[in-house]
Every structure is written in C-alpha cells, then in structure tokens.
Design an enzyme around this catalytic site. Structure first.
Site, PDB file in Angstrom:
ATOM      1  N   CYS A 129      -4.788  -2.948  -7.318  1.00 43.55           N
ATOM      2  CA  CYS A 129      -5.935  -2.486  -6.527  1.00 43.55           C
ATOM      3  C   CYS A 129      -6.921  -1.716  -7.404  1.00 43.55           C
ATOM      4  O   CYS A 129      -7.550  -2.327  -8.264  1.00 43.55           O
ATOM      5  CB  CYS A 129      -5.451  -1.689  -5.309  1.00 43.55           C
ATOM      6  SG  CYS A 129      -6.715  -1.556  -4.021  1.00 43.55           S
ATOM      7  N   HIS A 239      -1.588  -5.163  -2.854  1.00 44.56           N
ATOM      8  CA  HIS A 239      -0.539  -4.178  -3.169  1.00 44.56           C
ATOM      9  C   HIS A 239       0.869  -4.764  -3.064  1.00 44.56           C
ATOM     10  O   HIS A 239       1.473  -4.711  -1.994  1.00 44.56           O
ATOM     11  CB  HIS A 239      -0.624  -3.010  -2.186  1.00 44.56           C
ATOM     12  CG  HIS A 239      -1.755  -2.090  -2.447  1.00 44.56           C
ATOM     13  ND1 HIS A 239      -1.655  -1.000  -3.273  1.00 44.56           N
ATOM     14  CD2 HIS A 239      -3.035  -2.120  -2.001  1.00 44.56           C
ATOM     15  CE1 HIS A 239      -2.813  -0.371  -3.323  1.00 44.56           C
ATOM     16  NE2 HIS A 239      -3.677  -1.027  -2.574  1.00 44.56           N
ATOM     17  N   GLU A 241       3.564  -3.469  -4.012  1.00 42.22           N
ATOM     18  CA  GLU A 241       4.582  -2.428  -3.787  1.00 42.22           C
ATOM     19  C   GLU A 241       4.679  -1.975  -2.328  1.00 42.22           C
ATOM     20  O   GLU A 241       5.693  -1.404  -1.920  1.00 42.22           O
ATOM     21  CB  GLU A 241       4.312  -1.217  -4.699  1.00 42.22           C
ATOM     22  CG  GLU A 241       3.194  -0.279  -4.264  1.00 42.22           C
ATOM     23  CD  GLU A 241       1.800  -0.884  -4.356  1.00 42.22           C
ATOM     24  OE1 GLU A 241       1.641  -1.942  -4.999  1.00 42.22           O
ATOM     25  OE2 GLU A 241       0.868  -0.319  -3.767  1.00 42.22           O
TER      26      GLU A 241
END
Ligand SMILES: *[C@@H]1O[C@H](CO)[C@@H](O)[C@H](O)[C@H]1NC(C)=O
Ligand SMILES: *[C@@H]1O[C@H](CO)[C@@H](O)[C@H](O)[C@H]1NC(C)=O
Length: 311
Positions: A129, A239, A241
């Site tokens: 990001c 993202h 994660e």
C-alpha cells in the site's frame, strides 16, 4: 555393467550430492526481515513512531523473524542494519512519502538494496500500500499518484498475462489463482493509486517493474501488484497481511481462501529473504534488535489496526 558405466554412475552420484549440499548451503533458513516504522501523525506520549503488528505476524507466519527499523537514524546506522538483515518491508499507513522519517529511511534502504543487488548480494524489498506508493516515488523520483475511490473495499485481482510466470505467483496453487481472479479477496485501503496509464508512460516505472495485476475503481485503472524485472523488489497496492490479522473493518475478507492468500504472499517473500546471507555482528546484537524486545498494544477498533508497536 561396464566399468565405464559404473564410473559415469559414480560421477553422477557425486555431482548430485554436491548439488544437494550446495543448494542447502545456498539458503538461509533463519531469515530476519526489517519492518519500517513510520511517523505518528497524532502524537502518543513518549512515542514518535509505530508499526502495525499485522506486518510482523505476516512475516512470522512464514518463518521469518522481524526487526523493527526505526525512523530518524543516521545513514551509517541504516547501513549497519542493512548488512544485518535479509530483507525489508515497507508497510502501509499514512506517512508522507516525499518528506518524512519513513520516506528518508525508505530511500536510504532502497538505494542500499539496489546497490547490493547490482553486486549480486540478493536483497529483497517489499512495499505494501503506502509502501508500494513509496517505492514508485523512489523509483521515478516523482509523486505520480492519482486519487481513486478505493478506501475500504475488497477486490479480485485483474491479472495481466505476466502474472502466471511471475516469481511472485508461480508457486501459488492454480485454484487459489482462480479465486484471486474471481472473488473479492484483496483488501484495499488507499485513496491514492498509480494509474496504469501513468505507469506505462513513466520510463523509470515501466523499465523497473512488471505489472502483475491491475484494478479499477470504476473510473481509473490502477496498478495493484508489481515485481521488478531484474531486482527482488515487490509491491502490492492491496494488503496481503490484513486477511489473517486485522479485524477492525468489516470489508476485510477472512475466508479460508483469503487466509491462504496471506500465507502464500508471506511465504513467497520470506523465501526471497532466505536467499540473503546478511547477519548481525553477534548473537547479542541480533537479540537486542528483534521485535521481541517490544510489546504490541491493543489499538482496535479505534484504529484501523488491531495491535500496534509504539517506539
Ligand atoms: C513519559 O516519559 C517520562 C520520562 O521517562 C515518564 O515520567 C512518563 O511517565 C512517561 N509518560 C507516559 C504516558 O508513559
Ligand atoms: C508532504 O510533505 C511535503 C513537504 O513538506 C509537502 O509539500 C506535502 O504537501 C506533504 N504531503 C502530504 C500529503 O501531506
């Protein structure tokens, strides 16, 4: 069997043993990855920077240990740290990518990584990001971002033809690739993006990065996943994660497939870090640097992050 054939077989076995030994000696199974901290924009008493814990867990889940990389260190300190770690991750967030502690550290480490890779010292860099946006500024020397309506939305990836044979995705199960392409499994939490048209007309970006996926907000087609052609440098506007580790926003996907994506992305980057052989001067220095010296604080649901480390 003729003596000749036995000889050939013998030589073949020797070379196979050498090859196996060589390939395990050529891998670092104790990788340590730096995660860059970033400036706090709303002050917290006695703290100047933070790291969202999900980035730490992301790397740990695939077999790496993490060292927090502090902002506002000297170039010498960054160089020493660079020579001690096996990769670096630039997380998402909202630091200023043309002027901040995050940007200055990211630039020093990016320059060191480019230089190292040119020498054959394989050093992987990952930007998620804001981290990807930062990479585009470092590569092009300009802020080329455009506003997009992409805050808090999960999207499927529109893969390019390059994706299938990319380093990043070639190890992914075919079924997961199909799901990534058809289901909203990637969390987007950004208001800025690099339009595909901008990427394609900027010489520096186009020469360095292969676009693996794009997305659109309905108006602007933007770059969503890249890998550098000749460097182990990777970026995702989304993202990876969050699927496994962030629960504060309802748009974040948590299905079994979504969680597998988190793992396979982490596994890929940690495998890249296993190809690097930097190490700390001593075990004591290594212990002092690791994230285990800090405790995360529960910050959700007020924050976008469930837990954060403060420095
Ligand atoms: C900040 O640090 C000072 C000096 O170490 C300490 O006295 C104070 O309690 C700390 N404040 C907080 C909120 O932790
Ligand atoms: C980032 O910092 C630069 C230089 O101080 C400033 O001109 C710019 O407006 C800042 N950008 C953002 C998004 O705040």
């Amino acid at each position: 069997m003729s003596t000749f054939r036995i000889m050939i077989l013998f030589l073949f076995c020797i070379s196979l043993t050498c090859l196996l030994f060589y390939s395990s000696a050529k891998r670092n199974d104790r990788p340590i990855i730096g995660v860059l901290a970033q400036d706090l924009y709303s002050p917290v008493p006695n703290h100047t920077a933070y790291i969202a814990a999900s980035y730490v867990k992301f790397l740990e889940s695939a077999g790496a240990r993490v060292v927090p990389v502090m902002i506002n260190q000297t170039p010498e300190e960054y160089k020493t740290l660079f020579n001690s770690i096996n990769g670096i991750l630039y997380p998402g967030g909202s630091a200023n990518i043309t002027s901040s502690g995050y940007q200055r550290a990211a630039k020093i480490l990016y320059d060191l990584a480019i230089e190292a890779n040119k020498r054959g010292d394989y050093f992987p860099v990952w930007g998620t990001c804001l981290g990807y946006e930062q990479l585009t500024v470092l590569t092009s020397g300009n802020n080329l971002l455009s506003r997009t309506n992409t805050r808090d939305v999960a999207l499927p990836l529109d893969f390019t033809n390059e994706a299938k044979h990319s380093r990043m995705f070639k190890g992914f199960p075919a079924e997961l690739m199909e799901e990534l392409a058809s289901e909203p499994l990637t969390a987007n939490a950004h208001v800025w993006s690099v339009p595909v048209s901008t990427h394609n007309t900027n010489k520096e970006l186009k020469n360095l990065y292969k676009v693996l996926s794009t997305n659109t907000d309905g108006n602007t087609e933007f770059v969503s996943t890249v890998e550098a052609y000749d460097y182990p440098i990777y970026g995702t506007q989304w993202h990876p994660e969050k699927n496994s580790f962030e629960w504060t926003r309802s748009y974040i996907p948590h299905s079994s497939s979504a969680v597998k994506i988190t793992f396979y992305m982490a596994e890929f980057f940690v495998s890249e870090a296993r190809k690097n052989f930097h190490r700390f001067e001593s075990e004591e220095k290594e212990r002092e640097a690791l994230i285990y010296n800090y405790s995360p604080v529960h910050t959700g649901p007020k924050s976008a992050f469930e837990q954060k480390y403060f420095f």
